[in-house]
Design an enzyme around this catalytic site. Sequence first.
Site, mmCIF file in Angstrom:
data_model
loop_
_atom_site.group_PDB
_atom_site.id
_atom_site.type_symbol
_atom_site.label_atom_id
_atom_site.label_comp_id
_atom_site.label_asym_id
_atom_site.label_seq_id
_atom_site.Cartn_x
_atom_site.Cartn_y
_atom_site.Cartn_z
ATOM 1 C CB ILE A 155 -2.417 -9.291 -5.120
ATOM 2 C CG1 ILE A 155 -1.413 -8.222 -4.661
ATOM 3 C CG2 ILE A 155 -3.592 -9.348 -4.165
ATOM 4 C CD1 ILE A 155 -1.913 -6.785 -4.767
ATOM 5 C CB THR A 229 -8.408 -5.711 -2.537
ATOM 6 O OG1 THR A 229 -7.969 -6.805 -3.342
ATOM 7 C CG2 THR A 229 -9.251 -6.196 -1.391
ATOM 8 C CB SER A 230 -7.783 -4.550 -7.981
ATOM 9 O OG SER A 230 -6.609 -4.523 -8.732
ATOM 10 N NE ARG A 231 -4.855 1.676 -8.010
ATOM 11 C CZ ARG A 231 -4.127 1.110 -7.046
ATOM 12 N NH1 ARG A 231 -4.700 0.294 -6.175
ATOM 13 N NH2 ARG A 231 -2.838 1.366 -6.934
ATOM 14 C CG ASP A 256 -9.239 -1.739 0.602
ATOM 15 O OD1 ASP A 256 -9.601 -1.068 1.590
ATOM 16 O OD2 ASP A 256 -8.040 -1.831 0.251
ATOM 17 C CD GLU A 261 -9.518 4.747 -4.012
ATOM 18 O OE1 GLU A 261 -10.135 3.676 -4.051
ATOM 19 O OE2 GLU A 261 -8.310 4.844 -3.682
ATOM 20 C CG HIS A 293 -6.764 2.176 -1.611
ATOM 21 N ND1 HIS A 293 -6.876 2.664 -2.879
ATOM 22 C CD2 HIS A 293 -5.778 1.232 -1.682
ATOM 23 C CE1 HIS A 293 -6.004 2.065 -3.672
ATOM 24 N NE2 HIS A 293 -5.330 1.177 -2.970
ATOM 25 C CD GLN A 294 -8.623 -0.796 6.437
ATOM 26 O OE1 GLN A 294 -9.399 0.089 6.752
ATOM 27 N NE2 GLN A 294 -8.214 -1.710 7.308
HETATM 28 P P1 NAI Z 1 0.705 -7.867 -10.811
HETATM 29 O O1 NAI Z 1 1.221 -6.994 -11.885
HETATM 30 O O2 NAI Z 1 1.638 -8.803 -10.111
HETATM 31 O O3 NAI Z 1 -0.499 -8.744 -11.379
HETATM 32 C C1 NAI Z 1 -1.526 -8.235 -12.178
HETATM 33 C C2 NAI Z 1 -2.069 -9.371 -13.044
HETATM 34 O O4 NAI Z 1 -3.167 -8.843 -13.797
HETATM 35 C C3 NAI Z 1 -1.026 -9.902 -14.041
HETATM 36 O O5 NAI Z 1 -0.983 -11.312 -13.991
HETATM 37 C C4 NAI Z 1 -1.558 -9.404 -15.388
HETATM 38 O O6 NAI Z 1 -1.262 -10.287 -16.467
HETATM 39 C C5 NAI Z 1 -3.055 -9.352 -15.114
HETATM 40 N N1 NAI Z 1 -3.763 -8.511 -16.068
HETATM 41 C C6 NAI Z 1 -3.336 -7.341 -16.656
HETATM 42 N N2 NAI Z 1 -4.261 -6.901 -17.525
HETATM 43 C C7 NAI Z 1 -5.281 -7.799 -17.495
HETATM 44 C C8 NAI Z 1 -6.512 -7.909 -18.191
HETATM 45 N N3 NAI Z 1 -6.869 -6.983 -19.114
HETATM 46 N N4 NAI Z 1 -7.308 -8.961 -17.923
HETATM 47 C C9 NAI Z 1 -6.940 -9.898 -17.001
HETATM 48 N N5 NAI Z 1 -5.782 -9.871 -16.332
HETATM 49 C C10 NAI Z 1 -4.968 -8.814 -16.567
HETATM 50 O O7 NAI Z 1 -0.002 -6.896 -9.777
HETATM 51 P P2 NAI Z 1 -0.330 -7.181 -8.239
HETATM 52 O O8 NAI Z 1 0.847 -6.820 -7.401
HETATM 53 O O9 NAI Z 1 -0.916 -8.518 -8.103
HETATM 54 O O10 NAI Z 1 -1.421 -6.048 -7.953
HETATM 55 C C11 NAI Z 1 -2.675 -6.070 -8.612
HETATM 56 C C12 NAI Z 1 -3.398 -4.763 -8.335
HETATM 57 O O11 NAI Z 1 -3.750 -4.687 -6.972
HETATM 58 C C13 NAI Z 1 -2.553 -3.503 -8.571
HETATM 59 O O12 NAI Z 1 -2.545 -3.142 -9.936
HETATM 60 C C14 NAI Z 1 -3.268 -2.495 -7.730
HETATM 61 O O13 NAI Z 1 -4.254 -1.878 -8.521
HETATM 62 C C15 NAI Z 1 -3.938 -3.326 -6.642
HETATM 63 N N6 NAI Z 1 -3.374 -3.070 -5.308
HETATM 64 C C16 NAI Z 1 -4.213 -2.689 -4.299
HETATM 65 C C17 NAI Z 1 -3.749 -2.465 -3.021
HETATM 66 C C18 NAI Z 1 -4.648 -2.093 -1.878
HETATM 67 O O14 NAI Z 1 -4.165 -1.583 -0.847
HETATM 68 N N7 NAI Z 1 -5.951 -2.292 -1.952
HETATM 69 C C19 NAI Z 1 -2.304 -2.583 -2.728
HETATM 70 C C20 NAI Z 1 -1.518 -3.066 -3.846
HETATM 71 C C21 NAI Z 1 -2.048 -3.270 -5.089
#
Ligand code: NAI
Length: 328
Positions: A155, A229-231, A256, A261, A293-294
Amino acid sequence: MVNIAFFSTKPYDRIWFEPLGEEYGYRFIFFESKLSIETVSLAAGCNGVCAFVNDNIDGDVINELADIGIETIYMRCAGYNNVDLEAAKGKIKVLHVPGYSPEAVAEYAVALLMTINRHTHRAYLRTRDFNMNINGLMGTDLYCKIIGIIGTGRIGQAMINIAKGFGMRVLAYDLYPNPSLGVEYVELDELLEKSDVISLHCPLTKETEYILDKRSFDRMKDGVYIVNTSRGGLIKTEDLIDALLVPGKIAGVGLDVYEEEADVFYEDRSNEIMRDNNLARLMTFPNVIVTSHQGYFTTEAMQAIAIETMENIFAVDNGNELVNEVKK
Ligand code: NAI
């Protein structure tokens, strides 16, 4: 026969999963309840459960699931911070759907950023009432501004591409920098100090919990925009509220996700008294938007989530390699 109990389901989940279940000959049972210690027994007789972002899959739930014969937890989301992987080790397999549509979430993060920057949420309400006054709606050009991306995975990368399209300068922070992205990686503190916009794209882990707290807000520039938009647990909400109260400190916040939540998001609580003081307080700031969370919620993403989840179920059923298994 493969029987899967789906928790936290809404009508829009069934649209995608029901036809696939029929096509594959799997039996899917849909429950609206969240998966928790109170509801775990609903999964009795199934081989797997399919869960979502706000299900509480702690050690007690894992033990109960194992006791009633559940072999696999299929997360129909990318994040799995709500699963106790340590407790699951050796008892229950956990699979997720990592790459269903990073663009959906990145595009939504930009939607939040553009809204808090250009105040379209307020303009919409004003013009509905034929109040055409634009006082207080001034924004800022994003062109040539610095965006700090925390987490440059799927993302984060999609977000970087969009930011570059806006002509923004990108600073990035990640535990595992990716040189092929052509962005400048810096230490977290430098990113916090230099960025005009900060967007969170790392997972919620023990290390990233409250990655934005008082100390981080103090380091940020005046007039910063923050998008999450992450957590929710990445931001300490009480510290964010304090920072929002400092005049000129924070220009806008788009959330988001929110740390508490689980009991509120995805539900209609419009007829109830809001008991979460922090959430209620956040809603009072004109420069804060909270959505439920959309970020993932596009047609393409929903379809991809269903297909990728089916592939996970099929792989387990057929003893294939589990490419989406997550382990402690
Ligand atoms: P991903 O696994 O592809 O990327 C996560 C990145 O964060 C990786 O490059 C990793 O090295 C880095 N990371 C891990 N620990 C870290 C730290 N301590 N400090 C800095 N960087 C760190 O995951 P993706 O697919 O990009 O998703 C990211 C997050 O987005 C998910 O974990 C989820 O929480 C959230 N998400 C939210 C959605 C929503 O509807 N709002 C939908 C999908 C995901």
